[in-house]
Scaffold this motif. Structure first.
Motif, PDB file in Angstrom:
ATOM      1  N   LEU A 220       0.832  -1.212   0.000  1.00  0.00           N
ATOM      2  CA  LEU A 220       0.000   0.000   0.000  1.00  0.00           C
ATOM      3  C   LEU A 220       0.855   1.245   0.000  1.00  0.00           C
ATOM      4  O   LEU A 220       1.880   1.328   0.685  1.00  0.00           O
ATOM      5  N   ALA A 221       0.422   2.248  -0.766  1.00  0.00           N
ATOM      6  CA  ALA A 221       0.970   3.605  -0.701  1.00  0.00           C
ATOM      7  C   ALA A 221      -0.174   4.569  -0.959  1.00  0.00           C
ATOM      8  O   ALA A 221      -1.198   4.205  -1.551  1.00  0.00           O
ATOM      9  N   ARG A 227      -5.141   9.290  -2.141  1.00  0.00           N
ATOM     10  CA  ARG A 227      -5.728   8.110  -2.767  1.00  0.00           C
ATOM     11  C   ARG A 227      -4.781   6.923  -2.621  1.00  0.00           C
ATOM     12  O   ARG A 227      -3.567   7.058  -2.773  1.00  0.00           O
ATOM     13  N   ALA A 228      -5.364   5.768  -2.367  1.00  0.00           N
ATOM     14  CA  ALA A 228      -4.562   4.572  -2.161  1.00  0.00           C
ATOM     15  C   ALA A 228      -4.165   3.934  -3.486  1.00  0.00           C
ATOM     16  O   ALA A 228      -4.928   3.939  -4.453  1.00  0.00           O
ATOM     17  N   VAL A 229      -2.959   3.382  -3.524  1.00  0.00           N
ATOM     18  CA  VAL A 229      -2.495   2.517  -4.604  1.00  0.00           C
ATOM     19  C   VAL A 229      -2.089   1.212  -3.946  1.00  0.00           C
ATOM     20  O   VAL A 229      -1.355   1.213  -2.950  1.00  0.00           O
ATOM     21  N   VAL A 230      -2.566   0.084  -4.480  1.00  0.00           N
ATOM     22  CA  VAL A 230      -2.353  -1.205  -3.833  1.00  0.00           C
ATOM     23  C   VAL A 230      -1.808  -2.223  -4.833  1.00  0.00           C
ATOM     24  O   VAL A 230      -2.129  -2.195  -6.018  1.00  0.00           O
ATOM     25  N   LEU A 272       5.569  -2.178  -2.699  1.00  0.00           N
ATOM     26  CA  LEU A 272       5.134  -1.096  -3.580  1.00  0.00           C
ATOM     27  C   LEU A 272       5.572   0.248  -3.036  1.00  0.00           C
ATOM     28  O   LEU A 272       5.455   0.505  -1.830  1.00  0.00           O
ATOM     29  N   VAL A 273       6.077   1.124  -3.915  1.00  0.00           N
ATOM     30  CA  VAL A 273       6.342   2.529  -3.602  1.00  0.00           C
ATOM     31  C   VAL A 273       5.857   3.367  -4.783  1.00  0.00           C
ATOM     32  O   VAL A 273       5.623   2.846  -5.881  1.00  0.00           O
ATOM     33  N   LEU A 274       5.709   4.673  -4.566  1.00  0.00           N
ATOM     34  CA  LEU A 274       5.371   5.615  -5.641  1.00  0.00           C
ATOM     35  C   LEU A 274       6.607   6.420  -5.993  1.00  0.00           C
ATOM     36  O   LEU A 274       7.333   6.876  -5.108  1.00  0.00           O
ATOM     37  N   ASP A 275       6.848   6.614  -7.308  1.00  0.00           N
ATOM     38  CA  ASP A 275       8.023   7.368  -7.742  1.00  0.00           C
ATOM     39  C   ASP A 275       7.754   8.864  -7.700  1.00  0.00           C
ATOM     40  O   ASP A 275       6.720   9.325  -7.188  1.00  0.00           O
ATOM     41  N   PRO A 280       3.390   3.877  -9.568  1.00  0.00           N
ATOM     42  CA  PRO A 280       3.859   2.788  -8.712  1.00  0.00           C
ATOM     43  C   PRO A 280       5.047   2.026  -9.290  1.00  0.00           C
ATOM     44  O   PRO A 280       5.159   1.814 -10.502  1.00  0.00           O
ATOM     45  N   ILE A 281       5.927   1.626  -8.390  1.00  0.00           N
ATOM     46  CA  ILE A 281       6.990   0.658  -8.644  1.00  0.00           C
ATOM     47  C   ILE A 281       6.717  -0.524  -7.713  1.00  0.00           C
ATOM     48  O   ILE A 281       6.466  -0.334  -6.523  1.00  0.00           O
TER      49      ILE A 281
END
Length: 401
Positions: A220-221, A227-230, A272-275, A280-281
Motif C-alpha cells: 500500500l501507498a 488516494r490509495a495505490v495497492v 510497492l512505492v510511488l516514484d 507505482p513501482i
C-alpha cells in the motif's frame, strides 16, 4: 515461508537457475561508484535478541527505527511464552528514544511489525499483540511529542488470516490500512482499504481484488491527494498473479494485467512505492526453476515496464523497497547461502541494477530483516539484524549518493 522449505528449494536448484545466477542481475553487478558506507551504532540498551525491525527516513533528515525485542520468558497460566517489547527511536547524529515500551500490555507475545510515516514524518506503528489464543492488531502514532492511545481502534476479526494480511500507510496523521478478510461463501477473500471514521469505527472501501479468489500480501501507498495505490497476490499459492489497482473518487482502477514474468506462479512478498511522478513501482518474489527470485516493474502511466531481470543470484527472501527523489528504486533483501542469510542491496540506475555486495558484518553469520530507506539528501540507510555471538543485534549503515 519456513526455513526448511527455503533450504529444500535451495538444494534442488537446477542448472538453468545456476546459469541465471552467473548473469548477476541482468543489468550490472559492479559496486556503485560512491563513497564508502559508514556504520551507525545501534541504539543503546538493546541487550535482548531483536526479532523484527522497521526503518524510515523523515523529511527533516532523521531516521526512525522501530524494534520488537525479546523481553524474557513468562508464564501465562496455560504455559510459558516469550514476551516481546516494542520500542522506537529517532536518529539525527545520536539516538533518542521515542517514549518507552509501546505495547499496550506487557508481558505479551508480539509480532508482525509495520511502520509508516506521514508527509510530516510522524510515524505510525501497527503490530499484533497476543490475547489468549488470538492475535489482536493494535497501533499507535507519534504526534506532538507523544504516542497516541489508540487501543480502542484495535482490529481483531477473522484473526488467523486477517491479523497478518495487511499493509499500512499514514496520511495527515491518520492510519490507512489495506486489510484482508477470509470468505467462506463464496470461497475466497476480500481485500479493502480501511480508514478511521474519526469517532468509533473503521470504514472500508469496496474490495480491490476478485473476492472469489484467494488473495494475500497486500502492499500500500497513498499519493499526494490521499488516494490509495495497492498491489497484491491473487490466486492459489502455487498459481498466483501480481496485480495493482489505484483508487479513484468512486471505485478502483486496475493498472494493466498481471506483473509476474511468468503467469500463474508461486509468488510472495509484494512491495510497492510511488516514484517522483506518483507512479507505482512494485517488487515481488517469483519462482524461477525452484528458486525464489526477486523482480521489479514500473508503471509508466500506460503499461508495466520490467526493470531488468532477476535482481538476486541465490534464493531470495524478505525484500525491502524504497525510492530515490529521482524516482529510481532501491532494493534490499536476504540471499540464502545454505541456511545462512546474507543481506544484499542494489540500486536501479535507469539501465540496470547496481549491486552493493554483501552487507553482513560477517558473511558467515546469519542476517535477517533488511530495511532500506532514502534520506532527503539522497543517501541510503540500511538496517538489519545479525547473529552476533548468538544474539540477533541491530546493524545500521549509511551510503553516500
Amino acid at each position: 515461508m519456513s526455513m526448511s522449505r527455503s533450504f529444500s528449494r535451495w538444494q534442488t536448484l537446477n542448472l538453468a537457475a545456476l546459469l541465471l545466477a552467473s548473469q548477476a542481475g541482468a543489468g550490472g553487478a559492479g559496486a556503485p561508484n560512491s563513497a564508502q558506507p559508514s556504520s551507525i551504532a545501534a541504539p543503546p540498551s538493546l541487550t535482548q535478541p531483536v526479532r523484527e525491525l522497521q526503518l524510515a527516513a523523515a523529511p527533516d533528515g532523521s531516521l526512525i527505527l522501530s524494534l520488537l525485542s525479546d523481553s524474557g520468558e513468562f508464564f501465562s497460566g496455560r504455559g510459558w511464552f516469550t514476551g516481546r517489547e516494542l520500542t522506537a527511536w529517532r536518529y539525527g547524529g545520536a539516538w533518542q528514544p521515542l517514549g518507552g515500551v509501546l505495547n499496550y500490555d506487557v508481558p505479551r507475545p508480539a509480532s508482525t511489525l509495520n511502520m509508516a510515516l506521514d508527509e510530516r514524518g510522524q510515524p505510525l506503528l501497527v503490530w499484533n499483540e497476543n490475547y489468549g489464543d488470538n492475535d489482536v492488531v493494535v497501533m499507535r502514532a507519534y504526534e506532538n511529542g507523544a504516542w497516541t492511545n489508540w487501543h480502542s481502534r484495535y482490529l481483531g476479526d477473522d484473526l488467523p488470516y486477517a491479523a497478518r494480511t495487511r499493509a499500512v500507510a499514514m496520511r495527515d496523521g491518520e492510519p490507512v490500512l489495506a486489510w484482508g478478510e477470509y470468505l467462506r461463501k463464496p470461497y475466497g477473500s476480500r481485500l479493502t482499504v480501511r480508514k478511521w471514521d474519526g469517532q468509533t469505527s473503521w470504514v472500508r472501501s469496496e474490495a480491490f481484488n476478485d473476492i472469489k479468489a484467494f488473495s494475500r500480501t497486500p502492499a500500500l501507498a497513498t499519493d499526494s491527494a490521499g488516494r490509495a495505490v495497492v498491489a497484491w497476490l491473487q490466486g492459489e499459492v502455487l498459481t498466483s498473479n501480481v496485480y495493482v489497482s489505484r483508487q479513484t473518487s468512486s471505485t478502483w482502477e486496475k493498472l494493466g494485467g498481471s506483473l509476474n514474468r511468468h503467469p500463474q506462479r508461486y509468488l510472495a512478498s509484494t512491495r510497492l512505492v510511488l516514484d517522483d511522478k506518483e507512479q507505482p513501482i512494485v517488487a515481488w518474489l517469483e519462482d524461477l526453476g525452484g528458486q525464489d527470485t526477486l523482480y521489479a516493474s514500473r508503471w509508466n502511466g500506460q503499461a508495466w515496464q520490467a526493470l531488468g531481470g532477476p535482481v538476486n543470484q541465490h534464493f531470495a527472501a524478505a525484500p525491502s523497497l524504497a525510492v530515490t527523489a529521482e524516482g529510481q528504486p532501491v532494493l534490499a533483501w536476504v540471499e540464502e547461502k545454505g541456511s545462512t542469510g546474507q543481506i544484499k542491496l542494489a540500486r536501479w540506475t535507469g539501465a540496470g541494477w547496481q549491486a552493493y555486495g554483501i552487507q553482513n558484518l560477517d558473511p558467515k553469520k546469519d542476517a535477517r530483516s533488511p530495511a532500506v530507506t532514502v534520506l532527503p539528501d539522497g543517501k541510503l540507510a540500511l538496517a538489519w539484524r545479525e547473529d552476533v555471538d548468538g544474539i540477533y543485534t541491530v546493524q545500521l549503515r549509511e551510503f553516500g549518493r
